[in-house]
Motif scaffolding. Structure first.
Motif, short mmCIF file in Angstrom:
data_model
loop_
_atom_site.label_atom_id
_atom_site.label_comp_id
_atom_site.label_asym_id
_atom_site.label_seq_id
_atom_site.Cartn_x
_atom_site.Cartn_y
_atom_site.Cartn_z
N LEU C 661 0.85 -1.19 0.00
CA LEU C 661 0.00 0.00 0.00
C LEU C 661 0.88 1.24 0.00
O LEU C 661 1.91 1.28 0.67
N GLY C 662 0.49 2.26 -0.76
CA GLY C 662 1.26 3.50 -0.76
C GLY C 662 1.14 4.19 0.59
O GLY C 662 0.06 4.20 1.20
N LYS C 663 2.25 4.71 1.11
CA LYS C 663 2.23 5.42 2.39
C LYS C 663 2.87 6.79 2.19
O LYS C 663 4.00 6.89 1.72
N ILE C 664 2.12 7.82 2.51
CA ILE C 664 2.63 9.17 2.31
C ILE C 664 2.55 9.92 3.62
O ILE C 664 1.49 9.98 4.25
N MET C 665 3.69 10.47 4.06
CA MET C 665 3.70 11.26 5.28
C MET C 665 3.41 12.70 4.90
O MET C 665 4.05 13.27 4.02
N ILE C 666 2.40 13.27 5.54
CA ILE C 666 2.00 14.64 5.25
C ILE C 666 2.21 15.47 6.52
O ILE C 666 1.63 15.16 7.56
N GLN C 667 3.07 16.48 6.44
CA GLN C 667 3.47 17.20 7.64
C GLN C 667 3.37 18.71 7.43
O GLN C 667 3.57 19.20 6.32
N GLY C 668 3.15 19.42 8.52
CA GLY C 668 3.18 20.88 8.45
C GLY C 668 1.94 21.49 9.08
O GLY C 668 0.91 20.83 9.21
N PRO C 669 2.03 22.78 9.43
CA PRO C 669 0.94 23.43 10.15
C PRO C 669 -0.37 23.46 9.37
O PRO C 669 -1.44 23.49 9.99
N ARG C 677 -9.17 19.41 1.95
CA ARG C 677 -9.50 19.80 0.57
C ARG C 677 -9.38 18.62 -0.40
O ARG C 677 -10.00 18.63 -1.46
N ILE C 678 -8.56 17.64 -0.03
CA ILE C 678 -8.30 16.54 -0.95
C ILE C 678 -9.40 15.49 -0.89
O ILE C 678 -9.84 14.99 -1.92
N TYR C 679 -9.80 15.15 0.32
CA TYR C 679 -10.80 14.10 0.47
C TYR C 679 -12.21 14.69 0.38
O TYR C 679 -12.43 15.86 0.73
N LYS C 732 0.12 13.91 -7.68
CA LYS C 732 -1.01 14.84 -7.67
C LYS C 732 -0.94 15.76 -6.45
O LYS C 732 -1.17 16.97 -6.57
N LEU C 733 -0.62 15.20 -5.30
CA LEU C 733 -0.55 16.03 -4.10
C LEU C 733 0.55 17.07 -4.23
O LEU C 733 0.40 18.23 -3.83
N GLU C 734 1.69 16.66 -4.82
CA GLU C 734 2.78 17.62 -5.01
C GLU C 734 2.36 18.72 -5.98
O GLU C 734 2.69 19.89 -5.78
N GLN C 738 2.42 22.64 -5.07
CA GLN C 738 3.42 23.50 -5.72
C GLN C 738 2.81 24.40 -6.79
O GLN C 738 3.39 25.43 -7.12
N LEU C 739 1.69 23.98 -7.37
CA LEU C 739 1.12 24.78 -8.45
C LEU C 739 -0.13 25.55 -8.05
O LEU C 739 -0.38 26.62 -8.55
N ARG C 740 -0.93 24.98 -7.16
CA ARG C 740 -2.21 25.63 -6.90
C ARG C 740 -2.29 26.26 -5.52
O ARG C 740 -2.84 27.33 -5.37
N TRP C 741 -1.79 25.54 -4.52
CA TRP C 741 -1.99 26.03 -3.15
C TRP C 741 -0.64 26.31 -2.51
O TRP C 741 -0.31 25.80 -1.44
N SER C 742 0.15 27.17 -3.16
CA SER C 742 1.52 27.34 -2.70
C SER C 742 1.58 28.08 -1.36
O SER C 742 2.64 28.19 -0.77
N ASN C 743 0.44 28.61 -0.88
CA ASN C 743 0.47 29.28 0.42
C ASN C 743 0.31 28.32 1.59
O ASN C 743 0.40 28.72 2.75
N LEU C 744 0.06 27.04 1.31
CA LEU C 744 -0.10 26.08 2.41
C LEU C 744 1.28 25.59 2.86
O LEU C 744 2.09 25.16 2.04
N ASN C 745 1.55 25.63 4.15
CA ASN C 745 2.79 25.09 4.67
C ASN C 745 2.62 23.60 4.95
O ASN C 745 2.27 23.18 6.06
N VAL C 746 2.85 22.82 3.91
CA VAL C 746 2.70 21.37 4.01
C VAL C 746 3.86 20.74 3.26
O VAL C 746 4.25 21.23 2.21
N GLN C 747 4.44 19.68 3.79
CA GLN C 747 5.45 18.92 3.06
C GLN C 747 5.02 17.47 3.04
O GLN C 747 4.52 16.94 4.04
#
Ligand SMILES: [Zn+2]
Lengths: 193, 94, 992
Positions: C661-669, C677-679, C732-734, C738-747
């Motif tokens: 299964l794909g596992k993605i760590m999503i971090q940041g304020p 917004r994604i789900y 897609k998340l990247e 990087q293209l649409r919601w560049s003001n979100l502090n998420v990595q």
């Protein structure tokens, strides 16, 4: 191997090729496995970079750590910018570089995500050149440069050290990529045990 | 064989990148009306000549890029990180 | 023709070791080390090498280079058979087996040569016309006759045959980076490399031949070559021989194929046979030389006719005198030196010169040499002898004010032609650089792009060797500016060439070849013109001119000239067809490199790989992943194994590897906002320590992926994706960040390889875990409820555990750091022996999820909406999310869209397969109203069940009789459409 009671840490290549991947040493080509490595990722954002830099200052690291792909050292620990706002901290056994509960930087342990191989010998550049589309001439790729590139459509990292290459292979692909590398190396004198 | 000069990684081979799509689309807000979403998702020009397109440095630094490229000659005129703050900071640090 | 080795050019130091042997059609012959195959054959006076492509005419050696159109052979045998090898360029190795091609029963008597007399039916466009019938009565129109013909044509036409056995050799890729790449090691190439190396640059020089030297090799004096080679060596320039630059691509990337000699320690060290070398150079210098042309006259393909320069090569490089009775027909100065050398070697030489006069210098050279010179004359027809297939006499014509006039017959057994030279501009053409017709030199010329690609020497239309070398020097004169500049050296002949492409007399009939390899004749070109194919690109495809393995290196210009003549315009107006890579044919093996067999697709292995294999797992490929499919006990089959695994899991405990299964760590304020917004469903209310199942849509409103996301800390979430979509979700998340919601502090970072994941499912799963984890209280119902997430430690190894369930049972997923995963799994499995327990694979996993009506990529195939899979309730109305607008499009909300349902056979003993269609009884023709996506035998229900889609869903077919039809397997049965939640619909088992 790190022993914790009856649980042991097993490197992927040790698991797939028990006692096999350490090949006969020759001047031409030599592979060594890096076991029990520690790799921590620090991630930040453009509007937090000043706070991040202030914190890093404490470690008296050369400012080149801000340049893409230049490995800087603090004792045995190395730090390198691998993505625009991600740094890798390698072999930080003291835990100094961990910033828990800070809102300007995020930690992520990636110690188990990669298999690291050291490759040395006069043919090591040549063996890499069979697989990566990268200019490996020393003028273009000096010591302590670390880059991300593709090998057979897999993202890998290459780090030139003083006398060898350190290669980071994603763990799940490591067995497949290792076979590819070692088969290429056979024509240069590598003997599969 | 294209070579794309990633602002973070430097000049790299095309095989390290994946093509995204039209780089001139501005995606509407999530609550915008159906027509503007329709246009953003489905309407594309078929440009003969210079166009701005998105690429991802997928086997490199994972950055999304805005690449200005000639679709006829394949000449690349400029490459930027699509995240403008990233672009500014990366430029500064080099 | 009677060719033989002459003794006076043997090197004094040659010994017996230089004698090698080879087999020509199984008969043994001797040759010298360093010979090409053609040289070896000619030294043994073997001059009928093969039969032509279409008309099966006998063909001999026509050249000494890559332009060879006649002498194609097959070498090797068994799996190492290589067809269509150019005898003129391939190195003859000791013991080599060589065979003639396209001839049955032999090259001397070929059954197919009857086609030569049926030529009328094989003219240009034959294939296309046969579909329409053959004029005048459209005879043969209709498929049956065509099919008959096709069988016959396919057998007759063609070249050598490949072995059809797996290739036993190794091939590989190599990436080379250099400052300057020089292609060609003749006088200009060597000089270019020397001059470039002197500027301090990295220089690589490649040569297609097996030795360095280019046209130096064809000369008697080799001193200059030796000096230049010495210079190069001292400058440290890398030279690759046997290496063809087959294509020039964007950004001065050059495709090279390097052939590695067979001899030596190949098998010992597993050396590859060929290497595909991708060379990226800052500058490319094309020192590719020029190819001597012929012209068209009747029977210009007879064995014994070749280019002047090739006779020179055979004489000076290989020590073979091609014949003792030679006629040379030429229109330019280049043939005279060869004429003298041949004469000196002991041949009788006659020159037929097209031009009415030649320069004094040339005249002086040949006067008194004993060479006969006829000015203003040429050849109209060649004829073969009575008892052999090669040339015996020629019909000569002379120029008068009214054109050509028959002037008599001349006996000879070798005819050498030089109708001018064509610079090798193929690589420049690959990149569409400007190419212009030079009237004075009668050839196409290119200067490259004059930024990074340059041409020097005869490749730039410079004919004299001294000036060729100067042109290479000139290029690097401006080294201070690091900008190279083309030389303006012209380097023509004393008397200009008299353009000549064809000699034709109305009174002399027969076939005159333009492209001998594809058997394209002058009348084919005229036919193409007559039928309207006047663009050169159309003419090429209609006549197949230049489409053989030699790509028309000799004949293209003749074709263009004939078309220009027919159109009454100049060659520059007609233009030239664009050359395409490869310059010479290359093997597919080289392009594939090591990416074949087990390396074709890489394999991904989970951290439990060894554990699974040790426990008898049968593995299956899912994408790149190797996953356990089932774990048979003793003589169990797949069927009995997965049924047992599913049964034991529902009864007690089953353990499954879910690491892929794909596992993605999503971090940041801003992570919570991002995930929200994604789900489609609410995530901002998810507390730390809880997981939630989520669905994400594409921008166009269709379902993209699903999975659970775990809130590990305030600003830290672990997202799981399906195995299939792991990479595309990450991308897609990247893109969004990087293209649409560049003001979100998420990595976000992929951590798929960081953790090994295992599911422990079944009513006894908690009891088992209690025996393993360091502090069992942590997994009690109160501290780890359904959908709870937590960090636990197992023998001090910190793992993440979530109480989530794909099987519908009380179940946990544990994520263990990968290097510890095998060890922890062994511990779990050893303690599991205290219960009734099993390991289960992908098949049993599938069974249990189908019973529960959980969807996977079989259902989420990119065409379904969230409503279609019955999860419309998960689309929040209180917030905005990706795809939320376009999912509301009218067409996506019709009530008759196919919707997810469960399927039971009415006769519970019946089985069926995926892909079967669903129809209303009695309406089984035409478009179906539904289809089956996943099928399994359900141990829990005791019969076969399935998931599928049906128009309008469960409610619309309530009172209808539905028939399942699998027409491929002739399986038709009545089915009952049920809710997709086929087992434990209330979900009580989730709580143990
Ligand atoms: Zn990059």
């Amino acid at each position: 191997m790190v022993k914790s009671s009856n649980i042991s840490r097993i490197n992927a290549l040790d698991a797939y090729f028990p006692k096999k991947q350490e090949t006969a040493v020759s001047a031409e080509i030599d592979f060594k496995l890096v076991r029990d490595s520690k790799l921590n990722q620090l991630a930040t954002w453009p509007n937090k970079i000043n706070e991040f830099q202030k914190k890093i200052k404490n470690f008296q690291i050369h400012n080149d750590y801000l340049k893409p792909g230049i490995v800087c050292h603090s004792g045995n620990t190395s730090i390198v910018r691998v993505e625009p706002f991600k740094w890798w901290v390698l072999d930080d056994y003291s835990g100094n570089f961990k910033f828990d509960q800070e809102n300007f930087v995020m930690n992520l342990d990636l110690s188990h995500s990669f298999v690291q191989i050291k490759m040395s010998g006069i043919f090591s550049n040549r063996i890499l050149a069979h697989h990566v589309p990268i200019d490996l001439r020393e003028a273009q790729f000096p010591v302590d440069k670390l880059i991300t590139t593709s090998m057979h459509h897999v993202s890998i990292k290459l780090w030139r050290k003083q006398n060898y290459w350190q290669i980071f292979l994603p763990r799940s692909y490591s067995e497949s990529l290792w076979r590819l590398l070692s088969e290429t190396a056979e024509q240069y004198g590598l003997k599969q045990r | 064989m294209l070579q794309i000069k990633c602002p973070f990684c430097g000049k790299r081979d095309q095989t390290e990148f994946s093509y995204g799509g039209d780089g001139q689309i501005t995606y509407p807000a999530l609550d915008a009306d159906e027509d503007s979403w329709h246009d953003a998702v489905f309407l594309r020009q078929n440009i003969y000549g210079r166009q701005i397109e998105t690429w991802q440095h997928s086997y490199g630094c994972r950055s999304w890029l805005l690449v200005e490229r000639d679709t006829v000659t394949h000449e690349i005129f400029s490459v930027k990180l699509s995240h403008s703050d990233w672009q500014k900071q990366v430029e500064k640090s080099k | 023709m009677k060719s033989a080795r002459i003794n006076n050019v043997l090197h004094p130091q040659e010994t017996k070791d230089d004698i090698i042997h080879f087999y020509w059609n199984k008969k043994k012959y001797f040759a010298k080390k360093g010979d090409s195959i053609a040289a070896g054959l000619l030294a043994n006076n073997l001059n009928i090498i093969g039969r032509s492509f279409k008309y099966h005419r006998p063909r001999g050696v026509m050249s000494a280079g890559v332009e060879e159109a006649g002498a194609l052979v097959t070498i090797g045998f068994g799996a190492r058979t290589e067809p269509n090898i150019r005898a003129s360029t391939a190195e003859l190795t000791d013991g080599l087996h060589i065979y003639s091609q396209n001839a049955w029963p032999s090259v001397k008597f070929d059954f197919g040569s009857i086609l030569n007399f049926l030529g009328r039916f094989f003219a240009a466009g034959f294939y296309y016309k046969t579909f329409m019938g053959i004029p005048p009565f459209e005879w043969g129109r209709g498929t049956r006759i065509w099919m008959f013909f096709e069988r016959f044509i396919r057998k007759a036409a063609g070249l050598g045959k490949s072995s059809r056995l797996p290739d036993p050799d190794y091939y590989e890729h190599l990436h080379t980076h250099t400052d300057i790449l020089v292609i060609g090691s003749g006088p200009s190439g060597l000089q270019a490399a020397i001059s470039a190396a002197k500027t301090g640059k990295d220089v690589l020089i490649v040569e297609q031949d097996y030795i360095v030297g280019g046209s130096y090799l064809n000369q008697q004096n080799k001193k200059e070559l030796e000096e230049q080679e010495e210079l190069l060596k001292n400058l440290g320039v890398t030279i690759l021989t046997r290496t063809t630059a087959f294509g020039l691509y964007d950004n001065t990337t050059v495709g090279l194929v390097e052939i590695i000699p067979l001899e030596g320690q190949k098998d010992l060290l597993k050396k590859p046979k060929q290497r595909f070398n991708i060379c990226r150079a800052t500058n490319v210098i094309l020192a590719t030389g020029a190819i001597e042309r012929v012209y068209a006259f009747i029977n210009n393909d007879l064995p014994g006719i070749m280019s002047v320069n090739s006779a020179r090569a055979y004489l000076n490089r290989y020590g073979i005198l091609i014949s003792k009775n030679i006629v040379i027909s030429t229109n330019n100065d280049s043939a005279y030196e060869t004429a003298l050398e041949l004469k000196n070697a002991g041949a009788k030489v006659t020159i037929l010169e097209i031009r009415e006069q030649i320069g004094d210098k040339l005249l002086r050279q040949i006067s008194g040499s004993g060479i006969n010179l006829f000015l203003g004359s040429g050849v109209a027809k060649a004829e073969k002898g009575f008892n052999n297939s090669s040339i015996n006499k020629i019909k000569i014509v002379e120029m008068t004010d009214d054109g050509w006039r028959y002037a008599g017959t001349l006996f000879c057994d070798c005819l050498l032609i030089s109708a001018g030279w064509s610079p090798v501009i193929h690589l420049a053409s690959h990149q569409n650089f400007p190419i212009n017709w030079d009237e004075e030199k009668a050839c196409f010329i290119s200067f490259g792009d004059e930024k990074s690609v340059f041409l020097v020497g005869s490749a730039a239309g410079i004919w004299q060797q001294k000036q060729c070398i100067n042109s290479a020097k000139e290029l690097f004169k401006y080294k201070s500016k690091q900008k190279y500049k083309h030389s303006l050296i012209k380097g023509g002949w004393e008397t200009p060439i008299a353009p000549l492409y064809e000699i034709r007399l109305a009174s002399i009939k027969g076939k005159a070849f333009v492209d001998p390899q594809n058997d394209v004749t002058t009348s084919d070109i005229r036919l193409a013109h007559q039928e309207g194919f006047i663009s050169v690109e159309h003419m090429k495809r209609y006549t197949t001119l230049g489409m053989a393995t030699d790509q028309g290196k000799i004949g293209n210009i003749i074709g263009l000239a004939l078309m220009a003549d027919a159109l009454n315009c100049s060659i520059s107006q007609v233009g030239v067809t664009r050359f395409r890579p490869p310059y010479t044919s290359i093997s597919l093996g080289a392009l594939a490199g090591r990416n074949r067999q087990s390396h074709f697709k890489l394999i991904r292995r989970t951290p439990f790989n060894n554990f699974s294999l040790k426990n008898n797992a049968v593995m299956i490929n899912t994408g790149l992943w190797q996953r356990p499919w089932y774990y048979p006990e003793q003589s169990e089959t797949l069927d009995s194994s997965y049924r047992r695994e599913a049964t034991i899991t529902r009864k007690s405990i089953g353990i499954c590897d879910v690491s892929s299964l794909g596992k993605i760590m999503i971090q940041g304020p801003d992570t919570t906002e991002f995930i929200n917004r994604i789900y489609t469903n609410q995530f901002n209310s998810l507390p730390v320590g809880k997981a939630r199942y989520g669905i994400m849509l594409r921008d166009d409103g269709f379902v993209f992926d699903d999975g659970t996301t775990w809130r590990l800390a305030d600003h830290c979430y672990l997202m799981t994706t399906t195995t299939n979509n792991a990479a595309s979700v990450m991308t897609k998340l990247e893109e969004l960040l990087q293209l649409r919601w560049s003001n979100l502090n998420v990595q976000i970072t992929s951590v798929t390889d960081q953790w090994g994941g295992c599911a422990i499912a079944g009513p006894n799963s908690r009891n088992l875990l209690s025996k393993i984890i360091d502090n069992p209280v942590e997994i009690a119902e109160e501290s780890l409820p359904f959908m709870g997430v937590k960090q636990i430690s197992i023998q001090t190894v910190i793992c993440n555990i979530a109480r989530i369930s794909f099987s519908g049972e009380l179940s946990y997923e544990i994520y263990i750091p990968s290097d510890y995963a095998q060890s922890v799994m062994e511990l779990i499995w050893s303690r599991a022996q205290e219960f009734e327990s099993c390991l289960y694979g992908l098949e049993a996993l599938g069974t249990m999820r189908i019973e529960k009506g959980h969807v996977t990529s079989a259902e989420i195939d990119g065409r379904v909406t969230i409503e279609d899979i019955g999860l419309g309730g998960m689309a929040s109305k209180k917030k905005d999310f990706v795809g939320g607008i376009l999912k509301n499009r009218k067409a996506l909300n019709h009530s008759d869209r196919p919707q997810l349902v469960g399927i039971f056979p009415k006769n519970k003993n019946k089985s069926f397969k995926v892909g079967a269609l669903l129809n209303e009884a009695g309406l089984s023709k035409g478009h179906p109203i539904g289809w089956v996506t996943s099928v399994t035998f359900s141990p829990a229900l005791g019969h076969w069940i399935a998931l599928g889609f049906i128009e309008g869903g469960l409610n619309s077919v309530k009172d209808k009789n539905i028939v399942l039809s699998d027409k491929l397997r002739s399986n038709f049965l009545d089915v009952e459409i049920v809710s997709p939640h086929m087992f434990d619909p209330e979900g009580t088992r989730l709580y143990g």
